[in-house]
Structure formats: C-alpha cells, structure tokens
Enzyme design. Structure first.
Site, PDB file in Angstrom:
ATOM      1  N   LYS A 156       9.309 -18.517   4.468  1.00 40.90           N
ATOM      2  CA  LYS A 156       8.041 -18.596   3.718  1.00 40.90           C
ATOM      3  C   LYS A 156       8.272 -18.465   2.218  1.00 40.90           C
ATOM      4  CE  LYS A 156       5.196 -17.078   7.427  1.00 40.90           C
ATOM      5  NZ  LYS A 156       4.523 -16.008   8.111  1.00 40.90           N
ATOM      6  N   ASN A 196     -10.159 -11.573  11.675  1.00 40.58           N
ATOM      7  CA  ASN A 196      -8.991 -10.894  12.243  1.00 40.58           C
ATOM      8  C   ASN A 196      -9.090  -9.397  11.969  1.00 40.58           C
ATOM      9  OD1 ASN A 196      -7.600 -10.256   9.629  1.00 40.58           O
ATOM     10  ND2 ASN A 196      -7.709 -12.489   9.458  1.00 40.58           N
ATOM     11  N   ILE A 219      -3.668 -20.007  -0.188  1.00 38.11           N
ATOM     12  CA  ILE A 219      -3.989 -19.450  -1.505  1.00 38.11           C
ATOM     13  C   ILE A 219      -2.728 -19.089  -2.275  1.00 38.11           C
ATOM     14  CG2 ILE A 219      -5.232 -17.595  -2.710  1.00 38.11           C
ATOM     15  CD1 ILE A 219      -7.058 -17.488  -0.143  1.00 38.11           C
ATOM     16  N   LYS A 265       6.778 -21.664   0.389  1.00 38.29           N
ATOM     17  CA  LYS A 265       5.598 -21.469  -0.464  1.00 38.29           C
ATOM     18  C   LYS A 265       5.979 -21.307  -1.929  1.00 38.29           C
ATOM     19  CE  LYS A 265       2.920 -19.338   3.270  1.00 38.29           C
ATOM     20  NZ  LYS A 265       1.575 -18.843   3.554  1.00 38.29           N
ATOM     21  N   PHE A 306       2.944 -11.897   1.442  1.00 35.20           N
ATOM     22  CA  PHE A 306       3.232 -10.980   2.541  1.00 35.20           C
ATOM     23  C   PHE A 306       3.537 -11.787   3.793  1.00 35.20           C
ATOM     24  CE2 PHE A 306       2.528  -6.432   1.837  1.00 35.20           C
ATOM     25  CZ  PHE A 306       2.251  -6.467   0.480  1.00 35.20           C
TER      26      PHE A 306
HETATM   27  O1  C5P Z   1       1.897 -18.334   6.410  1.00 31.26           O
HETATM   28  P1  C5P Z   1       1.426 -16.944   6.538  1.00 31.26           P
HETATM   29  O2  C5P Z   1      -0.066 -16.846   6.794  1.00 31.26           O
HETATM   30  O3  C5P Z   1       2.196 -16.072   7.481  1.00 31.26           O
HETATM   31  O4  C5P Z   1       1.703 -16.330   5.091  1.00 31.26           O
HETATM   32  C1  C5P Z   1       1.260 -15.074   4.727  1.00 31.26           C
HETATM   33  C2  C5P Z   1       1.097 -15.022   3.240  1.00 31.26           C
HETATM   34  O5  C5P Z   1       0.373 -16.158   2.769  1.00 31.26           O
HETATM   35  C3  C5P Z   1       0.294 -13.834   2.785  1.00 31.26           C
HETATM   36  O6  C5P Z   1       0.716 -13.487   1.483  1.00 31.26           O
HETATM   37  C4  C5P Z   1      -1.137 -14.388   2.771  1.00 31.26           C
HETATM   38  O7  C5P Z   1      -1.981 -13.651   1.905  1.00 31.26           O
HETATM   39  C5  C5P Z   1      -0.906 -15.781   2.267  1.00 31.26           C
HETATM   40  N1  C5P Z   1      -1.843 -16.806   2.745  1.00 31.26           N
HETATM   41  C6  C5P Z   1      -2.702 -17.385   1.833  1.00 31.26           C
HETATM   42  N2  C5P Z   1      -3.569 -18.375   2.231  1.00 31.26           N
HETATM   43  C7  C5P Z   1      -3.579 -18.803   3.507  1.00 31.26           C
HETATM   44  C8  C5P Z   1      -2.707 -18.216   4.456  1.00 31.26           C
HETATM   45  C9  C5P Z   1      -1.852 -17.217   4.042  1.00 31.26           C
HETATM   46  O8  C5P Z   1      -2.688 -16.993   0.653  1.00 31.26           O
HETATM   47  N3  C5P Z   1      -4.421 -19.751   3.863  1.00 31.26           N
END
Ligand code: C5P
Length: 406
Positions: A340, A210, A309, A344, A326
């Site tokens: 979120k 991306n 993560i 999360k 974020f």
């Molecule tokens: O769900 P979304 O991708 O919008 O969430 C964004 C947040 O989740 C950010 O803090 C991003 O670094 C983290 N993230 C992550 N692992 C993933 C997807 C998103 O840590 N596989």
C-alpha cells in the site's frame, strides 16, 4: 517522571460535586513535580473541605479576598502573578458566567482578572445547564478571550442525567497539563487528519458503515496539538470529545470526507489518513425508505468504488503534504502494508495487526509497525511502536513523523 517539575499551578475549585476529585488531581500534579496552590469559592467548600485540600497541596487554601492574614502571607495579586497556569476545575456554570461578565466578586474571579497566566476552564455541571445557550455563549466568550476549555466529558452524571457536563477525569487533566508545558517540536506545523468510520447511505434511514471507533485518529489529533501543531480533524460519525486545540469538521460519507480533505490538504504540512473509509458505496441512494417485497427473498445492491482519500492527497501535484496512511491487516502485515505504501505513493504507512486481541479497533491500546522509504539512519525504513495506550502511541508516532519531515 517529573514532567511538571517546577511548574506553578493555581487550582481554582468552584461548587460542583466533581470537586471531590480535586484531592486526587492535586496529588497527581504534585507527584509529577508541580507546585499547587488551591483557591476555593464559598460553594466549593460545601463539596470538599479546605483542610483536605491543604493536606494534599501542602499549603493553606485561599478562599477570601478580604482576609488580612491571607493577604499578608500571599496577597491575591501576588498569587495571580505566581501562577504559570490557572486551572479552574470544576468550573461551575456560575463561575463561567461570572468570568464571562468580567466580575471580580470573590477571590477566584479576582485572580482570573489579575493573572497573565493561561487560564484553563474545565466545565462541570448538569447536562441541561451545560447545553443552555447562556452557558454556551459564556464559554464562547471565554474562548474568544484566549482561555482554554478542557472538556467536559459526557456520560452518567451525579444527578442521574446522562449527557455532556462531566468534569474530565483527574488523570486526563494531568495529561493535558503535561501537554501544555511539554516540548513543542511541531510548533508552526499544520496537521490534517481523518478519523472514524464513514456512513454510506442506502436510503434516508439506512446506511453501511464499520466498527471504527475513531479513538486512534482522535489520539493522534490530541498528540499533534499537544506537540504544538495546528490541527484540523475531519471526522466521520463517532462518540468522542474533540481534543483541546483541535478544529473539527464533521462529515458522514466517504465522498464528503474526500471533498473536505481535498479542500484543506494544500494548506497543511502533514496529512494522516486514519479513517476507516468505506471502499464502496451504494450506487443508488433511494429517495424514500426502501420497502420489503413479497416476490423475492434476496436484495441485490450495486456498489461503486469510493475515491481513495489518502491516495488522492498523495497524488497532489502542488503543495502536497507529507502523507501517512494506515493499514489494518489480519495476515502478511508487512507485505500488504509495504504494498500500500508503494501503490498509494505514501511517505509512511502505519500497520496494525487487527487479528491480535486487545489492540486495534475499539480498543484503548494498540501497537503499530511503521514503514517508510529507507534512509541512511534507517535503511530498512521500519520502526516498531510497541503495545501502548493509543495516547502514548500517538505521541510516539507524531515524534517519528516530525523526525522524518525535519
Ligand atoms: O486500502 P486500505 O483501505 O486498506 O488503506 C487504508 C488506508 O487508506 C488508510 O490510511 C485509510 O484512511 C485510507 N483510505 C482512504 N480512502 C479510501 C480507503 C482507504 O483514504 N477510500
């Protein structure tokens, strides 16, 4: 603002084309309240005159170890003791080599030996000279001895080459001086963060990724280090210089990033998930380069979900760090961000509206709305960090996080 009021900075200039930037650097330091004394090597005087440096610093330039008049006004040992910070900019390959060898064969190297102030080296040279193993070994030696290395930056060089070796810009050096002397509310805290995109391989030569530049995450790492934290930055592939005093671990895929973060998380007090992690990865990674076929105009790739993560860190049963995520959104920012935060199990989420031009992805500016569980001081659990440079925003965010954990 007089952010450097009363700070005594000894600026050591060696022979490199970037020396012409030292007049600007000195003015900006003095503007912020610093007192600047300039020492030049013989070669430096070929690139900028002592008269210029005397005019901008307001003091005669020192350049000779054996000048009785100069020794009578402020001797070299006195000058070494006077400094709160010795900033060597530009530091040529030759100056770096002489310091690594412990030499004191001119005024500047003698001062470096005689001072107990922090010595900062800002390298500037041709990219091939910088990459040379001798230079790299010398820089490693200086680091081991406690000197800080600021830069170099990469890009177009005066000689026409492109690569690492450019002296950091004067304002960058000024900001680093401000960081060095600034308050350190995060001293003793360990911060882990992710930044940049991830790369999800399709075959040995292709991948899905991306547009994340990593700038926000790197700015946060820099701000946290300047505020005194010990910082570990797990970065996807980006073209950015590692901020001073930050240990960087490079990864490529989301799975690698997840493994590295889980390995590190329990040893940290704060985790900030700033990376734009790919939500899915190709189920199969072809061992050989995939070939076009004549029998179909379409290609179907099955994707599987990557581990989340930030959610994995937030779910840790023991030694769970304060966890910040974020959310880049294009609509209903508050609703999605708060969703979120809860889903999360985060302590804080920083939302940015990426539909607004001039902020967010790849930009140097950003604005954030930070959501967190409410408390007595902020029952609504929301704080707006208005449009500012990513550096300023990162500083404000780290102060807010510090406020929440203390
Ligand atoms: O769900 P979304 O991708 O919008 O969430 C964004 C947040 O989740 C950010 O803090 C991003 O670094 C983290 N993230 C992550 N692992 C993933 C997807 C998103 O840590 N596989």
């Amino acid at each position: 603002m007089q952010t450097l009021a009363g700070k005594k900075i000894l600026l050591g200039i060696s022979g490199g084309i970037a020396a012409y930037k030292c007049a600007e650097l000195t003015r900006r330091l003095i503007e912020r309240g610093a007192e600047v004394r300039v020492v030049m090597t013989t070669a430096a005087k070929e690139f900028i005159t002592p008269l210029t440096m005397q005019a901008v610093s307001g003091h005669p330039v020192s350049d000779s170890l054996l000048d009785p008049a100069a020794e009578a006004s402020m001797g070299h040992i006195e000058l070494a003791k006077w400094a709160d910070l010795v900033l060597l900019a530009p530091a040529s390959a030759d100056l770096i080599a002489r310091m690594a060898a412990g030499m004191g064969n001119d005024l500047l190297t003698t001062l470096v030996l005689a001072t107990d102030a922090q010595v900062v080296v800002s390298p500037a040279m041709n990219q091939q000279m910088y990459r040379n193993l001798a230079t790299q070994d010398n820089i490693a030696t200086l680091t081991q001895r406690g000197m800080q290395i600021w830069g170099p930056g990469a890009g177009q060089q005066a000689c026409g080459d492109v690569g690492p070796g450019r002296m950091l810009e004067p304002m960058d050096l000024v900001q680093r001086c401000e960081g060095y002397f600034g308050p350190k509310p995060l001293r003793g805290k360990r911060v882990l963060l992710t930044a940049g995109p991830t790369r999800e391989a399709l075959d040995p030569v292709r991948y899905i990724t991306n547009h994340s530049s990593g700038k926000m995450g790197f700015a946060i790492a820099d701000a946290a280090a300047k505020l005194g934290a010990e910082v570990t930055l797990v970065s996807g592939p980006v073209h950015l210089t590692t901020p001073a005093n930050v240990s960087r671990i490079n990864v490529s895929s989301a799975v690698d990033m997840h493994a590295e973060v889980m390995n590190q998380a329990s040893a940290h007090d704060i985790f900030i998930g700033c990376a734009a992690v790919a939500d899915y990865r190709p189920q199969q990674v072809a061992a050989q380069k995939m070939k076009k076929t004549d029998d179909s105009d379409t290609l179907t790739i099955t994707m599987v979900k990557n581990p989340d993560i930030v959610a994995s860190v937030a779910a840790m049963a023991q030694n769970r760090p304060f966890t910040v995520g974020f959310a880049a959104e294009t609509e209903d920012v508050e609703q999605y961000a708060r969703g979120k935060l809860v889903k999360k199990n985060l302590d804080m989420i920083c939302a940015n509206d990426v539909s607004v031009a001039g902020q967010g992805f790849n930009s140097n500016d950003n604005a954030l709305t930070v959501y967190f569980a409410g408390d007595a001081t902020r029952p609504e659990g929301k704080q707006l960090l208005p449009l500012a440079s990513k550096a300023e925003l990162a500083h404000a965010l780290m102060l807010l996080i510090n406020d929440k954990i203390s």
